[in-house]
Motif scaffolding. Structure first.
Motif, PDB file in Angstrom:
ATOM      1  N   ASN A 135      39.306  23.076  45.775  1.00 38.54           N
ATOM      2  CA  ASN A 135      38.618  23.264  44.501  1.00 38.54           C
ATOM      3  C   ASN A 135      37.734  24.503  44.541  1.00 38.54           C
ATOM      4  OD1 ASN A 135      39.670  20.927  43.281  1.00 38.54           O
ATOM      5  ND2 ASN A 135      37.990  19.646  44.001  1.00 38.54           N
ATOM      6  N   MET A 136      36.948  24.633  45.602  1.00 37.53           N
ATOM      7  CA  MET A 136      36.035  25.761  45.705  1.00 37.53           C
ATOM      8  C   MET A 136      36.807  27.085  45.799  1.00 37.53           C
ATOM      9  SD  MET A 136      32.732  26.385  48.149  1.00 37.53           S
ATOM     10  CE  MET A 136      33.678  26.596  49.638  1.00 37.53           C
ATOM     11  N   GLU A 137      37.830  27.131  46.632  1.00 39.83           N
ATOM     12  CA  GLU A 137      38.627  28.357  46.768  1.00 39.83           C
ATOM     13  C   GLU A 137      39.289  28.734  45.449  1.00 39.83           C
ATOM     14  OE1 GLU A 137      41.325  28.150  50.088  1.00 39.83           O
ATOM     15  OE2 GLU A 137      39.721  27.596  51.459  1.00 39.83           O
ATOM     16  N   TYR A 138      39.791  27.742  44.725  1.00 35.68           N
ATOM     17  CA  TYR A 138      40.426  28.000  43.437  1.00 35.68           C
ATOM     18  C   TYR A 138      39.421  28.611  42.462  1.00 35.68           C
ATOM     19  CZ  TYR A 138      42.779  27.251  38.990  1.00 35.68           C
ATOM     20  OH  TYR A 138      43.335  27.437  37.757  1.00 35.68           O
ATOM     21  N   PHE A 139      38.237  28.022  42.375  1.00 37.25           N
ATOM     22  CA  PHE A 139      37.256  28.520  41.422  1.00 37.25           C
ATOM     23  C   PHE A 139      36.692  29.882  41.811  1.00 37.25           C
ATOM     24  CE2 PHE A 139      37.584  24.404  39.539  1.00 37.25           C
ATOM     25  CZ  PHE A 139      37.358  24.661  38.202  1.00 37.25           C
ATOM     26  N   ILE A 140      36.615  30.173  43.096  1.00 37.07           N
ATOM     27  CA  ILE A 140      36.208  31.519  43.518  1.00 37.07           C
ATOM     28  C   ILE A 140      37.258  32.523  43.060  1.00 37.07           C
ATOM     29  CG2 ILE A 140      35.918  33.038  45.525  1.00 37.07           C
ATOM     30  CD1 ILE A 140      34.542  30.605  46.916  1.00 37.07           C
ATOM     31  N   ALA A 141      38.535  32.206  43.308  1.00 37.21           N
ATOM     32  CA  ALA A 141      39.619  33.104  42.876  1.00 37.21           C
ATOM     33  C   ALA A 141      39.652  33.223  41.360  1.00 37.21           C
ATOM     34  CB  ALA A 141      40.963  32.604  43.418  1.00 37.21           C
ATOM     35  N   ALA A 142      39.482  32.104  40.643  1.00 38.08           N
ATOM     36  CA  ALA A 142      39.483  32.130  39.181  1.00 38.08           C
ATOM     37  C   ALA A 142      38.325  32.982  38.659  1.00 38.08           C
ATOM     38  CB  ALA A 142      39.397  30.711  38.628  1.00 38.08           C
ATOM     39  N   ARG A 143      37.154  32.851  39.274  1.00 45.27           N
ATOM     40  CA  ARG A 143      36.003  33.645  38.857  1.00 45.27           C
ATOM     41  C   ARG A 143      36.270  35.128  39.055  1.00 45.27           C
ATOM     42  NH1 ARG A 143      31.136  34.237  42.662  1.00 45.27           N
ATOM     43  NH2 ARG A 143      32.895  35.206  43.687  1.00 45.27           N
ATOM     44  N   ASP A 144      36.797  35.487  40.221  1.00 49.04           N
ATOM     45  CA  ASP A 144      37.085  36.895  40.500  1.00 49.04           C
ATOM     46  C   ASP A 144      38.131  37.442  39.536  1.00 49.04           C
ATOM     47  OD1 ASP A 144      35.254  36.657  42.532  1.00 49.04           O
ATOM     48  OD2 ASP A 144      36.743  36.592  44.138  1.00 49.04           O
ATOM     49  N   PHE A 145      39.126  36.645  39.230  1.00 43.92           N
ATOM     50  CA  PHE A 145      40.175  37.031  38.286  1.00 43.92           C
ATOM     51  C   PHE A 145      39.575  37.231  36.895  1.00 43.92           C
ATOM     52  CE2 PHE A 145      44.643  35.604  36.656  1.00 43.92           C
ATOM     53  CZ  PHE A 145      44.920  36.898  36.276  1.00 43.92           C
ATOM     54  N   ALA A 146      38.742  36.289  36.476  1.00 45.10           N
ATOM     55  CA  ALA A 146      38.129  36.362  35.151  1.00 45.10           C
ATOM     56  C   ALA A 146      37.224  37.583  35.012  1.00 45.10           C
ATOM     57  CB  ALA A 146      37.344  35.090  34.859  1.00 45.10           C
ATOM     58  N   LYS A 147      36.557  37.949  36.091  1.00 48.84           N
ATOM     59  CA  LYS A 147      35.694  39.139  36.047  1.00 48.84           C
ATOM     60  C   LYS A 147      36.506  40.401  35.780  1.00 48.84           C
ATOM     61  CE  LYS A 147      31.784  37.784  38.908  1.00 48.84           C
ATOM     62  NZ  LYS A 147      31.043  38.097  40.139  1.00 48.84           N
ATOM     63  N   LYS A 148      37.762  40.416  36.237  1.00 43.90           N
ATOM     64  CA  LYS A 148      38.628  41.581  36.048  1.00 43.90           C
ATOM     65  C   LYS A 148      39.227  41.612  34.651  1.00 43.90           C
ATOM     66  CE  LYS A 148      39.792  41.985  40.899  1.00 43.90           C
ATOM     67  NZ  LYS A 148      40.813  41.830  41.917  1.00 43.90           N
ATOM     68  N   ASN A 149      39.667  40.449  34.160  1.00 48.34           N
ATOM     69  CA  ASN A 149      40.302  40.420  32.841  1.00 48.34           C
ATOM     70  C   ASN A 149      40.312  38.981  32.318  1.00 48.34           C
ATOM     71  OD1 ASN A 149      42.194  40.318  30.664  1.00 48.34           O
ATOM     72  ND2 ASN A 149      43.041  42.259  31.388  1.00 48.34           N
ATOM     73  N   ILE A 150      39.384  38.685  31.442  1.00 50.82           N
ATOM     74  CA  ILE A 150      39.230  37.329  30.893  1.00 50.82           C
ATOM     75  C   ILE A 150      40.514  36.851  30.214  1.00 50.82           C
ATOM     76  CG2 ILE A 150      38.047  35.997  29.089  1.00 50.82           C
ATOM     77  CD1 ILE A 150      36.018  36.398  31.088  1.00 50.82           C
ATOM     78  N   ASN A 151      41.101  37.693  29.372  1.00 49.63           N
ATOM     79  CA  ASN A 151      42.268  37.253  28.602  1.00 49.63           C
ATOM     80  C   ASN A 151      43.469  36.959  29.484  1.00 49.63           C
ATOM     81  OD1 ASN A 151      40.967  37.317  26.098  1.00 49.63           O
ATOM     82  ND2 ASN A 151      41.319  39.507  25.901  1.00 49.63           N
ATOM     83  N   THR A 152      43.748  37.841  30.431  1.00 48.88           N
ATOM     84  CA  THR A 152      44.870  37.609  31.338  1.00 48.88           C
ATOM     85  C   THR A 152      44.618  36.365  32.185  1.00 48.88           C
ATOM     86  OG1 THR A 152      45.371  39.958  31.419  1.00 48.88           O
ATOM     87  CG2 THR A 152      46.283  38.605  33.183  1.00 48.88           C
ATOM     88  N   ALA A 153      43.404  36.219  32.678  1.00 47.96           N
ATOM     89  CA  ALA A 153      43.062  35.044  33.487  1.00 47.96           C
ATOM     90  C   ALA A 153      43.244  33.765  32.688  1.00 47.96           C
ATOM     91  CB  ALA A 153      41.638  35.155  34.011  1.00 47.96           C
ATOM     92  N   SER A 154      42.812  33.769  31.435  1.00 49.10           N
ATOM     93  CA  SER A 154      42.932  32.550  30.637  1.00 49.10           C
ATOM     94  C   SER A 154      44.393  32.182  30.394  1.00 49.10           C
ATOM     95  CB  SER A 154      42.171  32.676  29.312  1.00 49.10           C
ATOM     96  OG  SER A 154      42.784  33.593  28.456  1.00 49.10           O
ATOM     97  N   ILE A 155      45.239  33.178  30.163  1.00 49.36           N
ATOM     98  CA  ILE A 155      46.661  32.904  29.951  1.00 49.36           C
ATOM     99  C   ILE A 155      47.310  32.396  31.239  1.00 49.36           C
ATOM    100  CG2 ILE A 155      48.904  33.970  29.474  1.00 49.36           C
ATOM    101  CD1 ILE A 155      47.340  35.822  27.493  1.00 49.36           C
TER     102      ILE A 155
END
Length: 98
Positions: free
Chosen positions: A9-29
């Motif tokens: 869970n923690m590793e996933y959310f760290i990766a998701a956070r880093d991804f979202a910082k780069k591009n919110i729209n792409t990360a959400s899709i």
């Protein structure tokens, strides 16, 4: 519960956070969430992310794909790296227009 998903869970959310910082729209899709949720994840602090490790139950579930998952599991069981690569490329192709 005998199985803990806290580290995953923690590793996933760290990766998701880093991804979202780069591009919110792409990360959400790609992660199947709303841009608003990705915005909230993007601003999580390290201390807040560390608290995710307190949750032992899975916070992420596989998407309900009727054909992709059975093919992927079968390729894993068979050790079919070509099929696994093909499936990974299909996933990348699907999101390449994002």
């Amino acid at each position: 519960m005998d199985v803990s998903f806290s580290e995953l869970n923690m590793e996933y959310f760290i990766a998701a956070r880093d991804f979202a910082k780069k591009n919110i729209n792409t990360a959400s899709i790609m992660l199947g969430t709303s841009p608003e949720l990705m915005q909230s994840i993007a601003i999580l602090t390290p201390r807040q992310l560390a608290n995710i490790a307190l949750v032992d139950t899975p916070l992420i579930i596989p998407r309900n794909e009727r054909t992709w998952w059975p093919r992927f599991i079968r390729a894993l069981q068979d050790g079919n790296k070509t099929e696994m690569q093909t499936l990974a490329e299909q996933t990348s192709y699907y999101f390449s227009g994002v």
